[in-house]
Design a protein around this motif. Structure first.
Motif, mmCIF file in Angstrom:
data_model
loop_
_atom_site.group_PDB
_atom_site.id
_atom_site.type_symbol
_atom_site.label_atom_id
_atom_site.label_comp_id
_atom_site.label_asym_id
_atom_site.label_seq_id
_atom_site.Cartn_x
_atom_site.Cartn_y
_atom_site.Cartn_z
ATOM 1 N N MET A 39 0.853 -1.192 0.000
ATOM 2 C CA MET A 39 0.000 0.000 0.000
ATOM 3 C C MET A 39 0.889 1.243 0.000
ATOM 4 N N ASP A 40 0.679 2.121 -1.014
ATOM 5 C CA ASP A 40 1.539 3.313 -1.061
ATOM 6 C C ASP A 40 0.979 4.396 -0.118
ATOM 7 N N GLU A 41 1.739 5.481 0.001
ATOM 8 C CA GLU A 41 1.405 6.512 0.983
ATOM 9 C C GLU A 41 0.055 7.170 0.668
ATOM 10 N N HIS A 42 -0.222 7.368 -0.624
ATOM 11 C CA HIS A 42 -1.510 7.961 -1.018
ATOM 12 C C HIS A 42 -2.667 7.094 -0.539
ATOM 13 N N ASP A 43 -2.565 5.809 -0.769
ATOM 14 C CA ASP A 43 -3.649 4.904 -0.377
ATOM 15 C C ASP A 43 -3.771 4.811 1.143
ATOM 16 N N ARG A 44 -2.630 4.814 1.810
ATOM 17 C CA ARG A 44 -2.659 4.721 3.274
ATOM 18 C C ARG A 44 -3.321 5.970 3.876
ATOM 19 N N GLU A 45 -2.994 7.137 3.318
ATOM 20 C CA GLU A 45 -3.599 8.379 3.825
ATOM 21 C C GLU A 45 -5.100 8.396 3.561
ATOM 22 N N LEU A 46 -5.491 7.940 2.366
ATOM 23 C CA LEU A 46 -6.923 7.882 2.044
ATOM 24 C C LEU A 46 -7.639 6.924 2.987
ATOM 25 N N ARG A 47 -7.057 5.776 3.177
ATOM 26 C CA ARG A 47 -7.643 4.780 4.092
ATOM 27 C C ARG A 47 -7.791 5.358 5.502
ATOM 28 N N ASN A 48 -6.760 6.017 5.994
ATOM 29 C CA ASN A 48 -6.824 6.586 7.346
ATOM 30 C C ASN A 48 -7.850 7.720 7.421
ATOM 31 N N ARG A 49 -7.993 8.470 6.332
ATOM 32 C CA ARG A 49 -8.985 9.542 6.299
ATOM 33 C C ARG A 49 -10.410 8.963 6.366
ATOM 34 N N ILE A 50 -10.644 7.877 5.661
ATOM 35 C CA ILE A 50 -11.980 7.259 5.656
ATOM 36 C C ILE A 50 -12.310 6.716 7.052
#
Lengths: 139, 71
Positions: A1-12
Motif C-alpha cells: 500500500m503506497d502513501e496515497h492509499d494509506r492516507e486515504l484509508r486513514n482519512r476514511i
C-alpha cells in the motif's frame, strides 16, 4: 500500500469515527480507482457494484446480527470477531447484542477492558484462515 | 465467524446446515484475538499488518496449526 492509499484509508476511518457510521462513497470524496485499490488491498470491502463500502473492518456498512454499543453510539460488526473488535478499535468498553445462530436466543455480552462477559459462549470459524478472503462477506 | 450459546448449539447448527465443522473457541479467547487484531485500526499512523505480523497475532493467542495458517 503506497502513501496515497494509506492516507486515504486513514482519512476514511477518521470519517467513520466523526460520523458514527461508515461513510458513503460520496462522503469519502475518493475516486473509484483509489477505492478499488483499497478494496483489492483488503483495506476495505466495496459492494460488488462499487456503490457503497460494505465493510470498514471491524465496522460493517450494513446492519448485521452483531449490534455493538460503544462510545455512545450504535455500530454493527461484520461478525462476532469484529463485534468484539469495535470496542477494541475505539479504545472503550462496549456491549454486543447478538443471537445464537442455532436457536435464535438473544446473547448479550459486555466488553470490559477488552474482556467479553459472559466468556463461556462459543465462537465458530467455518473456514480456515487460508480461505477467509475467498469470499469475505460469507466468511 | 458466528456466535453460539454453546458447543452443542454449534454442532446442531453445522449438522442442520450441512457444514463441515471448522474451529470453535471460547469467547474469552476470541476477545483476546479481537484486541490484538483490531486495537490499532483507528490509529492515525496506522500501517497495514504484514502477513507475518498477523500470523504472530494468531499464534500469540494460541491459534496454531494448519487451520490458522494465513495465505
Amino acid at each position: 500500500m503506497d502513501e496515497h492509499d494509506r492516507e486515504l484509508r486513514n482519512r476514511i476511518y477518521a470519517q467513520l469515527v466523526e460520523l458514527g457510521r461508515v461513510p458513503t462513497i460520496e462522503e469519502t470524496g475518493a475516486d473509484d480507482e483509489s477505492l478499488r485499490r483499497l478494496h483489492d488491498e483488503h483495506a476495505l470491502v466495496l459492494e460488488p457494484d462499487g456503490s457503497a463500502i460494505r465493510m470498514l473492518s471491524p465496522f460493517s456498512g450494513v446492519p448485521t446480527p452483531y449490534r455493538v454499543e460503544a462510545a455512545g453510539r450504535s455500530w454493527f460488526g461484520n461478525c462476532v470477531w469484529d463485534a468484539l473488535g469495535i470496542p477494541a478499535a475505539l479504545g472503550v468498553d462496549g456491549h454486543v447484542s447478538a443471537t445464537c445462530l442455532d436457536c435464535g436466543e438473544t446473547l448479550e455480552v459486555d466488553v470490559i477492558a477488552g474482556r467479553p462477559e459472559p466468556d463461556d459462549l462459543v465462537a465458530h470459524f467455518l473456514l480456515p484462515a487460508g480461505r477467509w478472503w475467498d469470499d469475505i462477506v460469507f466468511t | 465467524m458466528n456466535l453460539f450459546r454453546s458447543e452443542e448449539h454449534t454442532a446442531h447448527w453445522l449438522r442442520t446446515n450441512g457444514y463441515e465443522p471448522g474451529a470453535t473457541m471460547p469467547l474469552r479467547q476470541l476477545g483476546e484475538l479481537a484486541v490484538a487484531w483490531w486495537a490499532d485500526r483507528l490509529d492515525p499512523g496506522w500501517r497495514p499488518h504484514t502477513r507475518e505480523q498477523n500470523q504472530a497475532l494468531l499464534e500469540a493467542v494460541g491459534l496454531t496449526g494448519p487451520f490458522w495458517k494465513l495465505p
